[in-house]
Design an enzyme around this catalytic site. Structure first.
Site, mmCIF file in Angstrom:
data_model
loop_
_atom_site.group_PDB
_atom_site.id
_atom_site.type_symbol
_atom_site.label_atom_id
_atom_site.label_comp_id
_atom_site.label_asym_id
_atom_site.label_seq_id
_atom_site.Cartn_x
_atom_site.Cartn_y
_atom_site.Cartn_z
ATOM 1 C CE LYS A 1 -6.621 4.345 4.593
ATOM 2 N NZ LYS A 1 -5.226 3.953 4.908
ATOM 3 N NE ARG B 1 -5.391 -0.404 0.738
ATOM 4 C CZ ARG B 1 -5.514 -0.451 2.066
ATOM 5 N NH1 ARG B 1 -6.655 -0.721 2.626
ATOM 6 N NH2 ARG B 1 -4.476 -0.192 2.821
ATOM 7 N NE ARG C 1 0.799 1.568 11.117
ATOM 8 C CZ ARG C 1 -0.199 1.725 10.275
ATOM 9 N NH1 ARG C 1 -0.907 2.833 10.273
ATOM 10 N NH2 ARG C 1 -0.480 0.799 9.407
ATOM 11 N NE ARG D 1 -0.091 -3.972 10.485
ATOM 12 C CZ ARG D 1 -1.059 -3.076 10.301
ATOM 13 N NH1 ARG D 1 -1.912 -2.803 11.261
ATOM 14 N NH2 ARG D 1 -1.184 -2.474 9.159
ATOM 15 N NE ARG E 1 0.662 -1.271 3.679
ATOM 16 C CZ ARG E 1 0.386 -1.020 4.950
ATOM 17 N NH1 ARG E 1 1.322 -1.081 5.861
ATOM 18 N NH2 ARG E 1 -0.836 -0.712 5.293
HETATM 19 P P1 AMP Z 1 -4.714 -1.512 6.091
HETATM 20 O O1 AMP Z 1 -4.766 -1.970 7.496
HETATM 21 O O2 AMP Z 1 -5.977 -0.831 5.647
HETATM 22 O O3 AMP Z 1 -3.502 -0.660 5.772
HETATM 23 O O4 AMP Z 1 -4.611 -2.820 5.170
HETATM 24 C C1 AMP Z 1 -3.529 -3.725 5.295
HETATM 25 C C2 AMP Z 1 -3.417 -4.562 4.025
HETATM 26 O O5 AMP Z 1 -4.641 -5.303 3.833
HETATM 27 C C3 AMP Z 1 -3.230 -3.797 2.732
HETATM 28 O O6 AMP Z 1 -1.880 -3.449 2.506
HETATM 29 C C4 AMP Z 1 -3.765 -4.791 1.708
HETATM 30 O O7 AMP Z 1 -2.828 -5.826 1.475
HETATM 31 C C5 AMP Z 1 -4.943 -5.397 2.457
HETATM 32 N N1 AMP Z 1 -6.197 -4.647 2.183
HETATM 33 C C6 AMP Z 1 -6.929 -3.928 3.074
HETATM 34 N N2 AMP Z 1 -8.008 -3.376 2.484
HETATM 35 C C7 AMP Z 1 -7.971 -3.759 1.185
HETATM 36 C C8 AMP Z 1 -8.797 -3.506 0.050
HETATM 37 N N3 AMP Z 1 -9.885 -2.711 0.125
HETATM 38 N N4 AMP Z 1 -8.454 -4.093 -1.133
HETATM 39 C C9 AMP Z 1 -7.364 -4.878 -1.221
HETATM 40 N N5 AMP Z 1 -6.530 -5.144 -0.211
HETATM 41 C C10 AMP Z 1 -6.817 -4.589 0.988
#
Ligand code: AMP
Length: 214
Positions: free
Chosen positions: A13, A88, A127, A160, A171
């Site tokens: 996404k 989320r 990744r 990462r 996750r």
């Molecule tokens: P992402 O890059 O979107 O996969 O986000 C990486 C991490 O950031 C996630 O696994 C969460 O720990 C945190 N995170 C990102 N967006 C949110 C959100 N809307 N609410 C809570 N945690 C978030």
């Protein structure tokens, strides 16, 4: 055009959100990127967020929601935006709806990039992210020109912490428990669109453009 990208971590996404932002000239707002930038800068928010992110858990709403509420009220969001990684949870979605309603606005599309869990686990292991600028790659699907070196800034690319296999499993379970209910939430609002995220990236983008209009 106000768009939400939905989908499991690693569904692609973020990649699609960046392309949408480029084509439709709207800001790409990624809460994950905002947190990672804060971690890099060593801010208090970054340090707090990191403890949750490294465990594959969600960052608590009190650290997350205000960021987005402020961001979408900035001038550059007047013609729309694409949200990547937010909301989320149902409570986050409710705050977003309320904020927009107060501005006399509403979301236009929630696009679910649908990928089964088994594909996700394979993808995330491949990744790579740049330690300096955060650009993301995939060793098979989006390789760097020189192995292990970022195309954009020549820094090292790494797996990462939150893409490591044990964290990915966590996750994914967080996604199923807390984020997947948003699919029904936006379906009931009549703005949900689903694209098959297992297809090649360009095909997924073409399907999205078909939904949004050229
Ligand atoms: P992402 O890059 O979107 O996969 O986000 C990486 C991490 O950031 C996630 O696994 C969460 O720990 C945190 N995170 C990102 N967006 C949110 C959100 N809307 N609410 C809570 N945690 C978030």
């Amino acid at each position: 055009m106000k768009i939400i990208m939905l989908g499991a971590p690693g569904a692609g996404k973020g990649t699609q959100a960046k392309q949408i932002a480029g084509k439709y000239q709207i800001p790409h707002i990624s809460t994950g990127d905002i947190f990672r930038a804060n971690i890099k800068e060593g801010t208090e928010l970054g340090m707090k967020a990191k403890t949750f992110m490294d465990q594959g858990a969600l960052v608590p709403d009190e650290l997350t929601v205000a960021l987005v509420v402020d961001r979408i009220q900035k001038d550059d969001c007047k013609n729309g935006f694409v949200l990547d990684g937010f909301p989320r949870t149902i409570p986050q979605a409710e705050v977003l709806d309320k904020t927009l309603a107060e501005m006399g606005e509403k979301m236009d599309y929630a696009i679910d990039v649908d990928v089964p869990d088994e594909n996700i686990v394979n993808r995330m292991g491949g990744r790579r992210a740049c330690v300096n600028c955060g650009a993301t790659y995939h060793i098979v699907n989006i390789p760097t020109k020189v192995e292990g070196i970022c195309d954009k800034c020549n820094s090292e690319t790494i797996l990462r912490d939150d893409d490591k296999p044990e964290t990915v499993q966590k996750r994914l379970s967080v996604y199923h428990e807390q984020t997947q209910p948003l699919i029904d939430y936006y379906k009931s609002q009549g703005i949900l669109k689903t694209v098959d995220g297992t297809r090649p990236m360009d095909d997924v983008f073409a399907a999205i453009v078909e939904i949004l209009g050229a």
